[in-house]
Design a protein around this motif. Structure first.
Motif, PDB file in Angstrom:
ATOM      1  N   GLU A   1       0.920  -1.022  -0.046  1.00 52.64           N
ATOM      2  CA  GLU A   1      -0.032  -0.076   0.019  1.00 52.64           C
ATOM      3  C   GLU A   1       0.875   1.287  -0.169  1.00 52.64           C
ATOM      4  O   GLU A   1       0.274   2.328  -0.033  1.00 52.64           O
ATOM      5  CB  GLU A   1      -0.822   0.095   1.073  1.00 52.64           C
ATOM      6  N   SER A   2       2.082   1.036  -0.062  1.00 58.27           N
ATOM      7  CA  SER A   2       3.102   2.418   0.125  1.00 58.27           C
ATOM      8  C   SER A   2       2.608   3.244  -1.288  1.00 58.27           C
ATOM      9  O   SER A   2       2.548   2.803  -2.186  1.00 58.27           O
ATOM     10  CB  SER A   2       4.569   1.891   0.061  1.00 58.27           C
ATOM     11  N   GLU A   3       2.679   4.475  -0.859  1.00 62.54           N
ATOM     12  CA  GLU A   3       2.410   5.570  -2.088  1.00 62.54           C
ATOM     13  C   GLU A   3       3.594   5.781  -2.748  1.00 62.54           C
ATOM     14  O   GLU A   3       3.527   6.120  -3.815  1.00 62.54           O
ATOM     15  CB  GLU A   3       1.669   6.747  -1.447  1.00 62.54           C
ATOM     16  N   ARG A   4       4.907   5.217  -2.289  1.00 66.06           N
ATOM     17  CA  ARG A   4       6.240   5.572  -3.012  1.00 66.06           C
ATOM     18  C   ARG A   4       6.396   4.324  -3.593  1.00 66.06           C
ATOM     19  O   ARG A   4       6.859   3.329  -3.043  1.00 66.06           O
ATOM     20  CB  ARG A   4       7.016   6.120  -2.113  1.00 66.06           C
ATOM     21  N   PRO A   5       6.633   4.346  -4.746  1.00 67.71           N
ATOM     22  CA  PRO A   5       6.890   2.880  -5.595  1.00 67.71           C
ATOM     23  C   PRO A   5       8.333   2.716  -5.126  1.00 67.71           C
ATOM     24  O   PRO A   5       9.169   3.483  -5.134  1.00 67.71           O
ATOM     25  CB  PRO A   5       6.856   3.098  -7.099  1.00 67.71           C
ATOM     26  N   LEU A   6       8.511   1.338  -5.005  1.00 62.23           N
ATOM     27  CA  LEU A   6       9.954   0.745  -4.537  1.00 62.23           C
ATOM     28  C   LEU A   6      10.587   0.160  -6.078  1.00 62.23           C
ATOM     29  O   LEU A   6       9.928  -0.684  -6.712  1.00 62.23           O
ATOM     30  CB  LEU A   6       9.697  -0.317  -3.582  1.00 62.23           C
ATOM     31  N   VAL A   7      11.667   0.461  -6.445  1.00 58.95           N
ATOM     32  CA  VAL A   7      12.400   0.212  -7.439  1.00 58.95           C
ATOM     33  C   VAL A   7      13.654  -0.544  -7.035  1.00 58.95           C
ATOM     34  O   VAL A   7      14.726   0.196  -6.497  1.00 58.95           O
ATOM     35  CB  VAL A   7      12.859   1.314  -8.404  1.00 58.95           C
ATOM     36  N   LEU A   8      13.714  -1.763  -7.216  1.00 55.00           N
ATOM     37  CA  LEU A   8      14.860  -2.637  -6.988  1.00 55.00           C
ATOM     38  C   LEU A   8      15.906  -2.926  -8.127  1.00 55.00           C
ATOM     39  O   LEU A   8      16.988  -3.313  -7.743  1.00 55.00           O
ATOM     40  CB  LEU A   8      14.504  -3.732  -6.377  1.00 55.00           C
ATOM     41  N   GLY A   9      15.499  -2.779  -9.117  1.00 53.20           N
ATOM     42  CA  GLY A   9      16.274  -3.066 -10.473  1.00 53.20           C
ATOM     43  C   GLY A   9      15.875  -4.560 -10.876  1.00 53.20           C
ATOM     44  O   GLY A   9      15.327  -5.507 -10.005  1.00 53.20           O
ATOM     45  N   PRO A  10      16.409  -4.976 -11.867  1.00 50.70           N
ATOM     46  CA  PRO A  10      16.316  -6.118 -12.520  1.00 50.70           C
ATOM     47  C   PRO A  10      16.894  -7.568 -11.467  1.00 50.70           C
ATOM     48  O   PRO A  10      17.797  -7.248 -10.613  1.00 50.70           O
ATOM     49  CB  PRO A  10      17.115  -6.202 -13.837  1.00 50.70           C
TER      50      PRO A  10
END
Length: 256
Positions: free
Chosen positions: A144-153
């Protein structure tokens, strides 16, 4: 949001049911899980026979294969609409440190990542109280976090949750994987026909389990969140390994 749920404990696992119930209303949920316990299956695929899919009265689907089979088929054949992410769990026991090498729970998540989907593996650090609802709520908070998490490939989140009520959690910690001591010895037994058999011994305790590790976080009552990268290359030794290979007799020229 369309979310695929899977696990390695089987389609009837209370952890999977708790996860489904805890995420209801968050999006379109589909469950595809093994028809039986496949703990320790790691990333194995079933390639020597066709797989059977069964739909259950509660809408869950089971497959007579591994956790990796389940995610692979769900994403690549069972549904027309694509998924947005994969969540695997809630595993009935911890997946800390070296556990992830063997874990079917983590494997289901990594298969989702291999197929291009953000993925989370979640496990309960079970001490007999079975607070699956706490782990399910942890996953909901992350999703539900409004801030998208980008971990990479080639990356997933490996989440381990202490077996306590929600209001007793100490908080969240970002951790690295620890390491276990050597596993206990195999346990011999004699089957009813008089033949010797062996049980695989229990996993070792945390050897590398100090501050900063997943072991330490859950021991202190925190949810452990570990980013796991599927690239197993030991990049920091590539240069020295090239030099060593180049020094071998008959190594040839043009070592890359």
């Amino acid at each position: 949001m369309r979310i695929l749920l899977s696990n390695d404990d089987g389609v009837h696992s209370p952890g999977l049911i708790a996860l489904y119930e805890g995420l209801e209303g968050l999006g379109d949920l589909e469950v595809v899980a093994p028809d039986r316990d496949h703990s320790g299956a790691s990333n194995s695929l079933t390639l020597n026979r066709p797989l059977t899919v069964e739909q259950h009265p509660n809408g869950f689907r089971s497959i007579d294969g591994t956790p990796t089979d389940c995610v692979h088929l769900a994403v690549n054949g069972l549904f027309r609409e694509p998924f947005d992410r994969v969540v695997s769990g809630i595993n009935t026991h911890a997946n800390l440190g070296d556990d992830i090498i063997y874990s079917g729970t983590v494997a289901a998540a990594t298969e989702g990542r291999h197929l291009g989907l953000p993925a989370i593996a979640v496990s309960l650090v079970n001490d007999g109280h079975f607070h699956y609802e706490t782990a399910a709520r942890v996953v909901r908070v992350l999703l539900e976090s409004e801030r998208p998490l980008v971990l990479g490939p080639r990356s997933i989140l490996n989440v381990n949750v202490p077996d306590v009520p929600w209001d007793e959690l100490a908080g969240f910690r970002v951790t690295r994987l620890g390491h276990r001591e050597r596993a206990e010895g195999a346990v011999p037994m004699t089957c009813p026909r008089g033949k010797e058999r062996y049980w695989i011994g229990a996993a070792g305790e945390g050897g590398d389990a100090g501050p900063g590790t997943d072991f330490h976080a859950v021991r202190e009552g925190y949810v452990s969140i570990t980013p796991v990268h599927i690239d197993m290359t030991r990049h920091d030794v590539l240069s020295s390994l090239r030099e060593w290979v180049g020094s071998l007799p008959d190594s040839g020229e043009g070592v890359a």
